[in-house]
Design a protein around this motif. Sequence first.
Motif, short mmCIF file in Angstrom:
data_model
loop_
_atom_site.label_atom_id
_atom_site.label_comp_id
_atom_site.label_asym_id
_atom_site.label_seq_id
_atom_site.Cartn_x
_atom_site.Cartn_y
_atom_site.Cartn_z
N UNK A 8 9.68 9.46 -11.10
CA UNK A 8 8.90 9.67 -9.88
C UNK A 8 8.52 8.31 -9.30
N UNK A 9 8.91 8.10 -8.06
CA UNK A 9 8.57 6.86 -7.36
C UNK A 9 7.39 7.15 -6.44
N UNK A 10 6.19 6.80 -6.89
CA UNK A 10 4.98 7.05 -6.10
C UNK A 10 4.91 6.07 -4.93
N UNK A 11 3.98 6.32 -4.02
CA UNK A 11 3.81 5.45 -2.85
C UNK A 11 3.70 4.00 -3.29
N UNK A 12 4.36 3.11 -2.55
CA UNK A 12 4.29 1.69 -2.90
C UNK A 12 4.69 0.83 -1.71
N UNK A 13 4.45 -0.46 -1.88
CA UNK A 13 4.71 -1.45 -0.85
C UNK A 13 5.58 -2.55 -1.42
N UNK A 14 6.57 -2.99 -0.65
CA UNK A 14 7.33 -4.21 -0.95
C UNK A 14 6.92 -5.23 0.11
N UNK A 15 6.63 -6.46 -0.29
CA UNK A 15 6.17 -7.47 0.66
C UNK A 15 7.00 -8.74 0.59
N UNK A 16 7.07 -9.41 1.74
CA UNK A 16 7.59 -10.78 1.74
C UNK A 16 6.49 -11.67 1.18
#
Length: 193
Positions: A8-16
Motif C-alpha cells: 500500500x502506497x499511502x499519500x506522500x510527497x516527492x520534492x526537489x
Amino acid sequence: MKDFIVETSARHVHLTKEDFQILFGEGKELTVKKMLSQPGQFASNERVTLVGPKSKIERVLILGPFRDKSQVELSKTDLRTLGIEAPVNLSGDLTNAGSVKIVGPNGEIELKQNVVVPKRHIHMTTKDAENFNVEDGESVMVKIESPERALIFDECIVRVNDNFSLAMHIDTDESNAANADMNTRGSIVEYAE
C-alpha cells in the motif's frame, strides 16, 4: 503459482532539493526514517501539510531521495478531502496534474500541476518480466488474495527496470477495498483478448 507482494502506497510527497529547502530551511537535508522495498527509496522523518480549497491534511510523508521535479501522490479520498482535482497517472507523469499548497516549518510553496493519483503498477526487473512473460508498459489484470475481500484489479501497469524490486503498489483506497495488509499477495490473471 507465481505471485508478488502487494504494498500500500499511502499519500506522500516527492520534492526537489530546492523546494525542500524552501519548506525546511537552507542547508537542511532529508533524514532517513525507514528504507522502502524499492532500492534506494526511503521514508523520511520530515513531514509537511497539504492545503487545498476545502481542507488540509497534516503530517504528510516525504519520500527520498530528492527528485528532479516535485510531485504529490494522493488517493481519490484525499482529493475530495482537500477539494482538488487530479488525474490517475503513473508516478512521474504530470500530464493534466492538479495543484496544491505545501506548508513546511520554514516556508510554503504552491505546486501547479504536480498532484496525481498514482496508477496501480508492478515493479519488476528484466528477469522478473521474463518470468511473468510481460513487457514494460504492459497493462495486466492482477488477482489480490486477501481474507474475505479478494478481488481482481484491471489496468495494472508493468514497470520494468533492473533497479526495481518485485512488488505491486496500490493506493490506500484500493488497499481498503481489498482488505490488504503487509502479507497480501497478488498474481497476474491470464485472460483471452
